[in-house]
Design an enzyme around this catalytic site. Structure first.
Site, PDB file in Angstrom:
ATOM      1  N   THR A 372     -16.798  11.665  11.993  1.00 25.10           N
ATOM      2  CA  THR A 372     -17.570  10.626  12.684  1.00 25.10           C
ATOM      3  C   THR A 372     -18.934  10.470  11.992  1.00 25.10           C
ATOM      4  O   THR A 372     -19.341  11.334  11.219  1.00 25.10           O
ATOM      5  CB  THR A 372     -17.737  10.965  14.182  1.00 25.10           C
ATOM      6  OG1 THR A 372     -16.447  11.195  14.730  1.00 25.10           O
ATOM      7  CG2 THR A 372     -18.440   9.901  14.971  1.00 25.10           C
ATOM      8  N   SER A 443     -13.541   9.364  24.497  1.00 30.35           N
ATOM      9  CA  SER A 443     -14.386   9.801  23.381  1.00 30.35           C
ATOM     10  C   SER A 443     -15.500  10.693  23.903  1.00 30.35           C
ATOM     11  O   SER A 443     -15.717  10.802  25.113  1.00 30.35           O
ATOM     12  CB  SER A 443     -14.984   8.555  22.719  1.00 30.35           C
ATOM     13  OG  SER A 443     -15.969   8.911  21.776  1.00 30.35           O
TER      14      SER A 443
HETATM   15  N1  GLY Z   1     -13.141  11.039  17.776  1.00 30.66           N
HETATM   16  C1  GLY Z   1     -14.072  11.840  18.429  1.00 30.66           C
HETATM   17  C2  GLY Z   1     -14.628  11.215  19.674  1.00 30.66           C
HETATM   18  O1  GLY Z   1     -14.509  10.018  19.844  1.00 30.66           O
HETATM   19  O2  GLY Z   1     -15.178  11.915  20.482  1.00 30.66           O
END
Ligand code: GLY
Length: 564
Positions: A372, A443
Site C-alpha cells: 500500500t 480495509s
Molecule cells: N489492503 C489492505 C487494507 O486495505 O487494509
C-alpha cells in the site's frame, strides 16, 4: 531522463525553517506541500501546484505518477480511499475494489472447507474490480481545477520517457520475484533476463504510457470499457480469474461521509466503511483521551499500555465490520461517547487485559510491512487531500495485463475468505466481511485530516493492520506532544491488533519501555517497521512542514508557488 531530485528537500529532513523563509518578508507565497513514497511522484504533485492546481489536482497527479514509478502499490489495477478538505467542507471518496459478480462466499476454500490462502493472494482470482481509474478521475472531476489531461501528463511523461529504477524498487521486485515470475506477462517487464532491473536502469513503459494517454483523452472508459477492458478480462480468464467486462463497466466510486470526531482539541476526519481505519482511529483516540494519555510523561510505558488496551478493544470491534451496505454495527454506535466512556472505564491500569476477553462490540447497545502507499497534499489555500492507494500485497496478484501495462490487485484477500481465520495481515475477521458479489472488502486504510482553526495536518500510512496504529501514534505525537512533523513521523512505534494477543515493537522502541510493558503482562515481539507515514501540515500562520517517513524511500517537500 535525469531524476529531478536536486530541487527537492528529501526524506524527513526538517524543513519548517525553509518553509517559513518561503512565506516570509520577501512576499513569496507558499503554494503547498507534498509527501509520498517516491520523489518523482512528489515532483509530479509539485508540477500540478506550480501550474496553479489545487490539492486535489496535485494528489491525483502524485497517485498516477506512483502508478508508474512505484508499481508495488501505486496503481491503475487496484483501488484506494481519499479524504478531502476543501473550503472547510470535508468529504471522503471510496474507490475501493469490489468483488466480481461471479464471486462466491466459499471461493477461497478447499472442498474440505479449509482455506487455500494462495487463491486469494496469487493470480487474478484474487483480484477485485479495479477502483482507481474511475476513482482518481472522479476526485479530479469533483475537486480539481486543472484540465484533466494536465494532471495525467506527468505520469505519461514518466512512463514514456522513462525513469531510473531506485534501489528500493529494485529490491522490492527482487523480494517478490517468486510471485512475479509466475506470469510471463509480468516477468517480461519487471524481471528482464530473470532479475529485477538494477538500480539506475532507465525503465520505459510505453504500453502503460499508451494506456495513460487514452485515459487522459477519454477518462476511465478508456480502461474500463472497450479493448482495454477486453484485454483485462482475457488475461484474467487465461489465469483462472472471473472478472467480466460487465464488472469493469459497472464499477462506480462512492462519496461518503467521513468519520468525524474530536480529540485533544483537534477536529479529525478519516475514512469510513468499507475501511475500518477511521473507526479504529476514532476509538483509539477517544479511549486514550478518556484515559488521560496527555497527563502521562512522554517516555512512560503507561502510555504504550493505554494504546495497546485501546487497540485491543478497537480491533476486536473490527471483527463486526465489512461493506457498509451489509454491516449492521454502525460507526455512530461504536464511537458513541457513552460507549467509549464505559469501554475506557474497563481498562485496567496495572496489568494487561486479555484479547480473548475483549468481545467484539462489547457494550454496544443490544449487543511492514510496506504494502500500500499513502500520499498527503496541502495547497496554498490550506485545502488538503489524504489519499491511500493499494494493490493489497506488493505487486498485487502478480499478473500484469500485457495490453494495458498494469498489474491487477489481490484485494480479495481482505475479505474474511474463511471467517475466523487470519488473512495476509494476521487479521481475524467476521461474517460481516464474508465474500459476496459486488461487495467491497473491509480495509484498514486511514487517510486522515486533522485541524484546529487554520492549522491543518494531513497524514496516513500503508501497512494493512499497521495503518491505523501508525497513524494514531504520529497524530498523538503532534497534537499531544507538539512534535515537529519530521520528529513525529520518525519516533519508534508499537502495534497491537487484538489477535494475535501480542504487542509488536520496532527495534528502536526503548528496552526499558518494553520491560515495563512485559511487567504489566503484555507479550512483546519485535517488528521491523510499523507503517510508513507521509504527512504534511500547514500551520495557521501559513508555514508548512512536510515529512516522508525515513522507514521508506519516500520524499517530501514544499512548493514555493508564485509571487502574488
Ligand atoms: N489492503 C489492505 C487494507 O486495505 O487494509
Amino acid at each position: 531522463m535525469r531524476r529531478r531530485l536536486a530541487a527537492l528537500p528529501l526524506l524527513a529532513v526538517p524543513i519548517l525553517a525553509l518553509a517559513a523563509a518561503l512565506t516570509g518578508a520577501d512576499g513569496v507565497r507558499t503554494a503547498g506541500a507534498v509527501a509520498a513514497a517516491d520523489p518523482l511522484a512528489v515532483e509530479a504533485g509539485f508540477s500540478a501546484l506550480r501550474a496553479g492546481g489545487n490539492a486535489a489536482d496535485a494528489a491525483v497527479a502524485v497517485a498516477l505518477a506512483l502508478a508508474v514509478v512505484h508499481p508495488e502499490a501505486g496503481n491503475l489495477g487496484g483501488g484506494g480511499f481519499a479524504v478531502i478538505r476543501q473550503g472547510g467542507e470535508v468529504r471522503a471518496l471510496d474507490f475501493r475494489e469490489t468483488a466480481p459478480a461471479g464471486a462466491t462466499r466459499d471461493m477461497f476454500l478447499a472442498p474440505d472447507r479449509s482455506p487455500v490462502p494462495e487463491r486469494s493472494l496469487v493470480g487474478p482470482l484474487a483480484a477485485g474490480v479495479p477502483g482507481s481509474p474511475a476513482g482518481l478521475y472522479e476526485l479530479h472531476r469533483a475537486c480539481g481545477r486543472l484540465p484533466w489531461r494536465d494532471v495525467v501528463a506527468p505520469a505519461i511523461d514518466l512512463a514514456r520517457r522513462g525513469f531510473p529504477v531506485g534501489e528500493h524498487l529494485s529490491r522490492s521486485i527482487e523480494d517478490k520475484a517468486d510471485l512475479l515470475s509466475r506470469f510471463r506477462e509480468t516477468s517480461r517487464i519487471w524481471l528482464p533476463r530473470g532479475h529485477a532491473p538494477r538500480p539506475g536502469t532507465v525503465m520505459r513503459l510505453p504500453i502503460l504510457a499508451g494506456t495513460l494517454e487514452a485515459y487522459a483523452r477519454r477518462g476511465p472508459r478508456a480502461i474500463l470499457e472497450g479493448p482495454a477492458a477486453e484485454a483485462i478480462v482475457r488475461a484474467s480468464r487465461r489465469h483462472g480469474g472471473i472478472l467480466t467486462a460487465r464488472d469493469l463497466a459497472a464499477y462506480e466510486p462512492v462519496w461518503r461521509e467521513p468519520i468525524r470526531f474530536e480529540a485533544f482539541g483537534w477536529e479529525i476526519a478519516s475514512m469510513p466503511l468499507p475501511s475500518s481505519g477511521g473507526i479504529l482511529l476514532g476509538e483509539t483516540l477517544g479511549l486514550v483521551e478518556r484515559l488521560g494519555y496527555d497527563e502521562i510523561p512522554r517516555d512512560d510505558a503507561a502510555r504504550g499500555h493505554l494504546l495497546v488496551e485501546a487497540w485491543r478493544r478497537a480491533f476486536a470491534d473490527r471483527f463486526l465490520l465489512g461493506d457498509p451496505a451489509t454491516t449492521r454495527a454502525s460507526a455512530a454506535a461504536l464511537l458513541a461517547p457513552a460507549r467509549l466512556d464505559a469501554l475506557a472505564a474497563g481498562v485496567p491500569r496495572e496489568r494487561a487485559s486479555l484479547s480473548r476477553d475483549a468481545e467484539p462490540g462489547s457494550l454496544l447497545p443490544g449487543a511492514e510491512r510496506r504494502e500500500t502507499t499513502h500520499l498527503s497534499v496541502v495547497d496554498g489555500d490550506g485545502d488538503a487531500v489524504a489519499m491511500t492507494v493499494t494493490l493489497n500485497g506488493n505487486f498485487g496478484c502478480g499478473l500484469l495485463v500485457p495490453e494495458v501495462g498494469f498489474l491487477l490487485n489481490n484485494e480479495m484477500d481482505d475479505f474474511a475468505t474463511a471467517p475466523g481465520r487470519p488473512n495476509l495481515w494476521g487479521l481475524v475477521q467476521g461474517e460481516a466481511n464474508a465474500v459476496a458479489p459486488g461487495k467491497r472488502m473491509l480495509s484498514s486504510m486511514a487517510p486522515t485530516i486533522a485541524w484546529r482553526g487554520r492549522d491543518v495536518l494531513v497524514l496516513g500510512s500503508p501497512g494493512g493492520s499497521h495503518i491505523p496504529t501508525a497513524t494514531a501514534q504520529v497524530l498523538l505525537n503532534v497534537v499531544v506532544d507538539g512534535d515537529r512533523l519530521s520528529g513525529a513521523v520518525e519516533r519508534p512505534r508499537i502495534h497491537h491488533q487484538w489477535l494475535p494477543d501480542e504487542v509488536a515493537a520496532e527495534p528502536a522502541w526503548p528496552d526499558e519501555a518494553r520491560r515495563a510493558l512485559e511487567a504489566l503482562g503484555h507479550r512483546v515481539v519485535e517488528e521491523d517497521r510499523i507503517g510508513e507515514v507521509h504527512a504534511v501540515r500547514r500551520r495557521a500562520d501559513g508555514t508548512i512542514e512536510a515529512a516522508a517517513d525515513p522507514r521508506g524511500p519516500g520524499a517530501s517537500g514544499v512548493e514555493p508557488g508564485r509571487r502574488p
